[in-house]
Design an enzyme around this catalytic site. Structure first.
Site, PDB file in Angstrom:
ATOM      1  N   GLU A   1       0.928  -1.141   0.007  1.00 60.80           N
ATOM      2  CA  GLU A   1      -0.033   0.056  -0.059  1.00 60.80           C
ATOM      3  C   GLU A   1       0.961   1.153  -0.160  1.00 60.80           C
ATOM      4  O   GLU A   1       0.493   2.148  -0.828  1.00 60.80           O
ATOM      5  CB  GLU A   1      -1.000   0.107   1.063  1.00 60.80           C
TER       6      GLU A   1
ATOM      7  N   GLU B   1     -13.132   9.641  10.783  1.00 58.10           N
ATOM      8  CA  GLU B   1     -13.258   9.442   9.269  1.00 58.10           C
ATOM      9  C   GLU B   1     -13.977  10.718   8.540  1.00 58.10           C
ATOM     10  O   GLU B   1     -13.504  11.152   7.551  1.00 58.10           O
ATOM     11  CB  GLU B   1     -14.046   8.191   8.942  1.00 58.10           C
TER      12      GLU B   1
HETATM   13  C1  LIG Z   1      -8.121   7.895   6.657  1.00 64.42           C
HETATM   14  C2  LIG Z   1      -8.200   6.449   6.663  1.00 64.42           C
HETATM   15  N1  LIG Z   1      -8.975   5.545   6.967  1.00 64.42           N
HETATM   16  C3  LIG Z   1      -9.073   4.414   6.749  1.00 64.42           C
HETATM   17  C4  LIG Z   1      -8.100   3.853   5.629  1.00 64.42           C
HETATM   18  C5  LIG Z   1      -8.093   2.511   5.483  1.00 64.42           C
HETATM   19  O1  LIG Z   1      -6.959   1.740   5.420  1.00 64.42           O
HETATM   20  C6  LIG Z   1      -7.040   4.743   5.210  1.00 64.42           C
HETATM   21  N2  LIG Z   1      -6.106   4.239   4.356  1.00 64.42           N
HETATM   22  N3  LIG Z   1      -7.242   6.144   5.591  1.00 64.42           N
END
Ligand SMILES: Cc1ncc(CO)c(N)n1
Length: 221
Positions: free
Chosen positions: A89, A211
């Site tokens: 990732e 979030e």
């Molecule tokens: C802010 C955020 N929430 C969740 C994920 C999921 O891995 C991510 N990459 N970034």
């Protein structure tokens, strides 16, 4: 899944409004309807790279807790699968950033990001138990899964340039992985004391709020 058997599904329903704001955020809707501002996308990309850098030790701390506290061996394998995927990732972020001309070295985290990262760090201490940490982990991954899968399902107009990003978290394997994390969280919550259950629910709500702030930060000018 039957709500009676899934505490996490009960919480998703109970906190529906917040859950929708996290998984159907205007930023995500703008990707799906093709009106997204690419400068917002680039801001999200740079900020999320910083976030994932902090997410790595978080996930490894969940892994460590599962090794110590879970009697189910497959938990560790599932969590380790998630942890191992983070190396790829981070490479994906670097590659994507260079495609978009985003300089990852020059990025300063915005307040919402710093606060979310501080929240992640708070889980790495030993006094946070596995149930609470596993709930947070499930919620964090699931918000991305539900958000990005929405951009590639049905009658979407997601710009071609963003399909790869949406597929990264929106693909069905990632969906399956989130379901596995949900099963882990549910099993732990069902066995936990009332105090721990309350703490896990609070953490679920906190993840949703972080979030939402993260999306707000990405999409605002
Ligand atoms: C802010 C955020 N929430 C969740 C994920 C999921 O891995 C991510 N990459 N970034």
């Amino acid at each position: 899944m039957d709500n009676e058997q899934s505490p996490t599904a009960t919480w998703q329903a109970k906190h529906r409004e917040l859950y929708e704001r996290a998984t159907r955020h205007p930023f995500i809707l703008s990707i799906r309807d093709g009106t997204v501002d690419f400068s917002s996308f680039k801001r999200w990309l740079g900020q999320d790279y910083i976030f994932v850098g902090e997410f790595v030790p978080f996930v490894f701390s969940v892994l460590l807790k599962s090794w110590k506290e879970s009697e189910i061996k497959s938990d560790m394998e599932i969590i380790f699968g998630g942890a191992a995927a983070l190396s790829d990732e981070l490479s994906w972020f670097k590659n994507e950033a260079s495609k978009w001309g985003v300089d990852l070295c020059g990025i300063t985290p915005f307040t919402a990001n710093t606060e979310y990262c501080r929240f992640l760090q708070s889980f790495t201490t030993l006094d946070i138990n596995y149930t609470v940490a596993a709930t947070a982990f499930w919620a964090i991954e699931t918000v991305y899964q539900e958000s990005f899968s929405f951009c590639i399902e049905g009658d979407h107009k997601t710009p071609t340039e963003l399909l790869g990003t949406c597929q990264r978290w929106g693909n069905s394997d990632f969906g399956q992985y989130c379901k596995s994390l949900q099963q882990i969280a549910d099993r732990c919550i069902k066995k936990a004391t009332a105090d721990v259950v309350r703490e896990a629910e609070e953490v679920f709500v906190s993840v949703l709020k972080h979030e939402i702030e993260f999306w707000n930060m990405s999409s605002s000018e």
